[in-house]
Scaffold this motif. Structure first.
Motif, PDB file in Angstrom:
ATOM      1  N   ALA A  92      11.185  10.936  11.935  1.00  0.00           N
ATOM      2  CA  ALA A  92      10.676  11.791  12.871  1.00  0.00           C
ATOM      3  C   ALA A  92      10.703  13.474  12.507  1.00  0.00           C
ATOM      4  CB  ALA A  92      11.487  11.490  14.306  1.00  0.00           C
ATOM      5  N   SER A  93      11.799  13.471  11.643  1.00  0.00           N
ATOM      6  CA  SER A  93      11.859  14.888  11.187  1.00  0.00           C
ATOM      7  C   SER A  93      11.218  15.241  10.045  1.00  0.00           C
ATOM      8  CB  SER A  93      13.399  15.224  11.202  1.00  0.00           C
ATOM      9  OG  SER A  93      13.881  14.565   9.880  1.00  0.00           O
ATOM     10  N   GLY A  94      10.637  14.045   9.373  1.00  0.00           N
ATOM     11  CA  GLY A  94       9.975  14.526   8.142  1.00  0.00           C
ATOM     12  C   GLY A  94      10.621  14.519   6.909  1.00  0.00           C
ATOM     13  N   ASP A  95      11.926  14.002   7.144  1.00  0.00           N
ATOM     14  CA  ASP A  95      13.133  13.816   5.921  1.00  0.00           C
ATOM     15  C   ASP A  95      12.354  12.900   4.923  1.00  0.00           C
ATOM     16  OD1 ASP A  95      14.268  16.004   6.483  1.00  0.00           O
ATOM     17  OD2 ASP A  95      15.935  14.960   7.372  1.00  0.00           O
ATOM     18  N   VAL A  96      11.684  11.690   5.523  1.00  0.00           N
ATOM     19  CA  VAL A  96      11.176  10.599   4.838  1.00  0.00           C
ATOM     20  C   VAL A  96       9.853  10.223   5.656  1.00  0.00           C
ATOM     21  CG1 VAL A  96      13.434   9.421   4.239  1.00  0.00           C
ATOM     22  CG2 VAL A  96      12.234   8.780   6.382  1.00  0.00           C
ATOM     23  N   GLN A  97       9.119   9.740   4.855  1.00  0.00           N
ATOM     24  CA  GLN A  97       7.611   9.840   5.158  1.00  0.00           C
ATOM     25  C   GLN A  97       7.402   8.408   5.702  1.00  0.00           C
ATOM     26  OE1 GLN A  97       6.641  10.970   0.900  1.00  0.00           O
ATOM     27  NE2 GLN A  97       4.399  11.511   2.011  1.00  0.00           N
ATOM     28  N   ALA A  98       8.335   7.465   5.905  1.00  0.00           N
ATOM     29  CA  ALA A  98       8.116   6.257   6.465  1.00  0.00           C
ATOM     30  C   ALA A  98       9.699   5.464   6.435  1.00  0.00           C
ATOM     31  CB  ALA A  98       7.030   5.280   5.732  1.00  0.00           C
ATOM     32  N   GLY A  99       9.743   4.516   7.359  1.00  0.00           N
ATOM     33  CA  GLY A  99      10.946   3.992   7.243  1.00  0.00           C
ATOM     34  C   GLY A  99      10.656   2.220   7.481  1.00  0.00           C
ATOM     35  N   ALA A 100      11.269   1.433   7.045  1.00  0.00           N
ATOM     36  CA  ALA A 100      11.405  -0.075   7.296  1.00  0.00           C
ATOM     37  C   ALA A 100      12.263  -0.322   8.095  1.00  0.00           C
ATOM     38  CB  ALA A 100      11.659  -0.537   5.914  1.00  0.00           C
ATOM     39  N   VAL A 101      12.025  -0.754   9.421  1.00  0.00           N
ATOM     40  CA  VAL A 101      12.757  -0.869  10.397  1.00  0.00           C
ATOM     41  C   VAL A 101      12.398  -2.401  11.191  1.00  0.00           C
ATOM     42  CG1 VAL A 101      13.693   1.278  10.654  1.00  0.00           C
ATOM     43  CG2 VAL A 101      11.908   0.456  12.236  1.00  0.00           C
ATOM     44  N   SER A 102      13.573  -2.784  12.244  1.00  0.00           N
ATOM     45  CA  SER A 102      13.105  -3.720  12.995  1.00  0.00           C
ATOM     46  C   SER A 102      12.107  -3.436  14.342  1.00  0.00           C
ATOM     47  CB  SER A 102      14.134  -4.456  13.625  1.00  0.00           C
ATOM     48  OG  SER A 102      14.791  -3.727  14.300  1.00  0.00           O
ATOM     49  N   PRO A 103      10.981  -4.165  14.485  1.00  0.00           N
ATOM     50  CA  PRO A 103      10.482  -3.857  15.620  1.00  0.00           C
ATOM     51  C   PRO A 103      11.140  -3.368  17.054  1.00  0.00           C
ATOM     52  CG  PRO A 103       9.682  -5.816  14.609  1.00  0.00           C
ATOM     53  CD  PRO A 103      10.735  -5.548  14.062  1.00  0.00           C
ATOM     54  N   SER A 122      14.507  -3.413   1.169  1.00  0.00           N
ATOM     55  CA  SER A 122      14.657  -2.611   0.127  1.00  0.00           C
ATOM     56  C   SER A 122      14.248  -3.341  -0.886  1.00  0.00           C
ATOM     57  CB  SER A 122      16.214  -2.055  -0.023  1.00  0.00           C
ATOM     58  OG  SER A 122      17.121  -3.146  -0.700  1.00  0.00           O
ATOM     59  N   LEU A 123      14.489  -4.340  -1.175  1.00  0.00           N
ATOM     60  CA  LEU A 123      14.058  -5.196  -2.395  1.00  0.00           C
ATOM     61  C   LEU A 123      12.138  -5.182  -2.544  1.00  0.00           C
ATOM     62  CD1 LEU A 123      16.378  -8.397  -2.698  1.00  0.00           C
ATOM     63  CD2 LEU A 123      16.270  -6.394  -3.850  1.00  0.00           C
ATOM     64  N   VAL A 124      11.751  -5.404  -1.195  1.00  0.00           N
ATOM     65  CA  VAL A 124      10.303  -5.313  -1.279  1.00  0.00           C
ATOM     66  C   VAL A 124       9.791  -4.049  -1.265  1.00  0.00           C
ATOM     67  CG1 VAL A 124       8.214  -5.601   0.599  1.00  0.00           C
ATOM     68  CG2 VAL A 124      10.393  -7.287   0.557  1.00  0.00           C
ATOM     69  N   VAL A 125      10.519  -2.994  -1.054  1.00  0.00           N
ATOM     70  CA  VAL A 125      10.000  -1.663  -1.064  1.00  0.00           C
ATOM     71  C   VAL A 125      10.246  -1.170  -2.729  1.00  0.00           C
ATOM     72  CG1 VAL A 125      10.361   0.545  -0.581  1.00  0.00           C
ATOM     73  CG2 VAL A 125      10.520  -0.793   1.264  1.00  0.00           C
ATOM     74  N   SER A 126      11.274  -1.869  -3.416  1.00  0.00           N
ATOM     75  CA  SER A 126      11.405  -1.461  -4.819  1.00  0.00           C
ATOM     76  C   SER A 126      10.445  -2.016  -5.667  1.00  0.00           C
ATOM     77  CB  SER A 126      12.848  -2.033  -5.167  1.00  0.00           C
ATOM     78  OG  SER A 126      12.622  -3.507  -5.266  1.00  0.00           O
ATOM     79  N   ARG A 127       9.649  -2.894  -5.312  1.00  0.00           N
ATOM     80  CA  ARG A 127       8.495  -3.454  -6.054  1.00  0.00           C
ATOM     81  C   ARG A 127       7.302  -2.450  -5.895  1.00  0.00           C
ATOM     82  NH1 ARG A 127       9.376  -8.706  -2.701  1.00  0.00           N
ATOM     83  NH2 ARG A 127      11.301  -9.547  -3.899  1.00  0.00           N
ATOM     84  N   THR A 128       7.398  -1.255  -5.213  1.00  0.00           N
ATOM     85  CA  THR A 128       6.082  -0.507  -5.147  1.00  0.00           C
ATOM     86  C   THR A 128       6.553   0.675  -6.089  1.00  0.00           C
ATOM     87  OG1 THR A 128       6.839   0.603  -3.060  1.00  0.00           O
ATOM     88  CG2 THR A 128       5.968  -1.470  -2.750  1.00  0.00           C
ATOM     89  N   GLY A 129       5.719   1.673  -5.984  1.00  0.00           N
ATOM     90  CA  GLY A 129       6.024   2.921  -6.578  1.00  0.00           C
ATOM     91  C   GLY A 129       6.667   3.995  -5.537  1.00  0.00           C
ATOM     92  N   ALA A 130       7.040   3.443  -4.388  1.00  0.00           N
ATOM     93  CA  ALA A 130       7.542   4.530  -3.488  1.00  0.00           C
ATOM     94  C   ALA A 130       9.283   4.841  -3.871  1.00  0.00           C
ATOM     95  CB  ALA A 130       7.646   3.759  -1.944  1.00  0.00           C
ATOM     96  N   ALA A 131       9.658   5.912  -3.303  1.00  0.00           N
ATOM     97  CA  ALA A 131      10.971   6.244  -3.622  1.00  0.00           C
ATOM     98  C   ALA A 131      11.898   5.723  -2.312  1.00  0.00           C
ATOM     99  CB  ALA A 131      11.047   7.909  -3.890  1.00  0.00           C
ATOM    100  N   SER A 141       0.965  -1.310  -0.072  1.00  0.00           N
ATOM    101  CA  SER A 141      -0.106   0.030   0.019  1.00  0.00           C
ATOM    102  C   SER A 141       0.793   1.285   0.033  1.00  0.00           C
ATOM    103  CB  SER A 141      -0.859   0.153   1.283  1.00  0.00           C
ATOM    104  OG  SER A 141      -1.918  -1.058   1.102  1.00  0.00           O
ATOM    105  N   LEU A 142       2.050   1.070   0.145  1.00  0.00           N
ATOM    106  CA  LEU A 142       2.995   2.317  -0.143  1.00  0.00           C
ATOM    107  C   LEU A 142       2.835   3.158  -1.411  1.00  0.00           C
ATOM    108  CD1 LEU A 142       6.561   0.789   1.105  1.00  0.00           C
ATOM    109  CD2 LEU A 142       4.820   2.459   2.200  1.00  0.00           C
ATOM    110  N   ARG A 143       2.414   4.435  -1.204  1.00  0.00           N
ATOM    111  CA  ARG A 143       2.000   5.234  -2.471  1.00  0.00           C
ATOM    112  C   ARG A 143       3.022   5.643  -3.359  1.00  0.00           C
ATOM    113  NH1 ARG A 143      -0.338   7.018   2.131  1.00  0.00           N
ATOM    114  NH2 ARG A 143       0.998   8.594   2.400  1.00  0.00           N
ATOM    115  N   ASP A 144       2.903   5.800  -4.453  1.00  0.00           N
ATOM    116  CA  ASP A 144       3.726   6.336  -5.588  1.00  0.00           C
ATOM    117  C   ASP A 144       4.387   7.622  -4.997  1.00  0.00           C
ATOM    118  OD1 ASP A 144       2.936   3.950  -7.086  1.00  0.00           O
ATOM    119  OD2 ASP A 144       1.843   5.356  -8.556  1.00  0.00           O
ATOM    120  N   GLY A 145       5.801   7.832  -5.323  1.00  0.00           N
ATOM    121  CA  GLY A 145       6.527   8.835  -4.779  1.00  0.00           C
ATOM    122  C   GLY A 145       6.689   9.174  -3.228  1.00  0.00           C
ATOM    123  N   MET A 146       6.093   8.140  -2.409  1.00  0.00           N
ATOM    124  CA  MET A 146       6.480   8.146  -1.030  1.00  0.00           C
ATOM    125  C   MET A 146       7.929   7.910  -0.916  1.00  0.00           C
ATOM    126  SD  MET A 146       4.121   6.309   1.795  1.00  0.00           S
ATOM    127  CE  MET A 146       4.261   6.630   3.384  1.00  0.00           C
TER     128      MET A 146
END
Length: 262
Positions: free
Chosen positions: A178-189, A154-163, A138-143
């Protein structure tokens, strides 16, 4: 505290670096009879990788705390050998490594895994009050989405339209979210939970996106080196007891991490 990107459940590569330090004499991975004779169980861990492990500071890290509880349950003392990177465990020849990933094609050679004690993986985090998505698809295009360099996420995210925005350290990615430089992050729990514990006034929103992406969800276990059946059975019995009495859950909670029993 900055943490190497290979440490913990999100690890997907090797960081070329020397052994940092060894506490005490080098250990030798052994069967149960030899472990009981010396009354010590040795663990290899990263000296600068909170919430996983740390040689100095007030908190030792949940890997160290779980390993200590495991050793006590077995009537042993824990010896910690500090290494960087993880694959140098063979050099110091310790008995075990925590957070060994149980996933086809990922287990490290030469390790016998114990029963699993935690569900790991790579989820998504979002800044407070910002829109979220339920899964990676559900990651949005350009996000703009932060990912660890050369990671499976990174491979999973590359299959989406996200940057994709690559990072070398999970801590840096969390700050960027937290600062808004990126809209989301893929991290460990574990990283996300520990960050929120240290930032109670502005916690990030954590989404279990890994539950919808089999390649990014796995169980973790104790990886035993040169263990015989008797040592494996003893470790499993101790782990099962620590799971049943809530010890492992309580240790994770001290670091702001949810325990999800496999």
């Amino acid at each position: 505290m900055r943490r190497p990107w290979w440490q913990g459940s999100a690890w997907r590569g090797m960081l070329v670096a020397p052994v940092v330090a060894c506490a005490g004499a080098l250990a030798i991975a052994r069967p149960l009879a030899e472990v009981q004779m010396t009354k010590q169980l040795s663990l290899c861990a990263n000296p600068n990788a909170l919430p996983f492990a740390a040689e100095r500071g007030e908190l030792p890290g949940f890997q160290i705390e779980i390993a200590r509880a495991l050793a006590r349950r077995m009537g042993l003392e824990l010896q910690v050998l500090w290494i960087v990177p993880r694959y140098r465990a063979a050099t110091v020849d310790c008995d075990m490594l925590m957070d060994t990933i149980l996933s086809p094609g990922v287990e490290q050679r030469g390790l016998r895994p114990s029963m699993p004690y935690q569900v790991g993986g790579v989820g998504l985090v979002f800044a407070p009050g910002q829109p979220t998505v339920p899964d990676y698809k559900s990651l949005r295009d350009g996000m703009r989405v932060g990912v660890m360099m050369n990671s499976l996420a990174s491979l999973v995210v590359s299959r989406t339209g996200a940057a994709m925005v690559p990072f070398g350290f999970e801590d840096d990615m969390m700050e960027a979210v937290a600062s808004g430089d990126v809209q989301a992050g893929a991290v460990s729990p574990a990283t996300a939970g520990y960050y929120n514990l240290r930032h109670p006034n502005q916690p990030l929103t954590v989404v279990r996106a890994q539950d919808h992406e089999p390649d990014l969800r796995w169980n973790v276990a104790v990886g035993l080196r040169r263990a015989d059946d008797a040592l494996l059975d003893a470790v499993n019995a101790a782990l099962n007891a620590l799971l049943d009495d809530g010890t492992i859950r309580a240790i994770y909670a001290r670091y702001g991490i949810e325990h999800r029993r496999p």
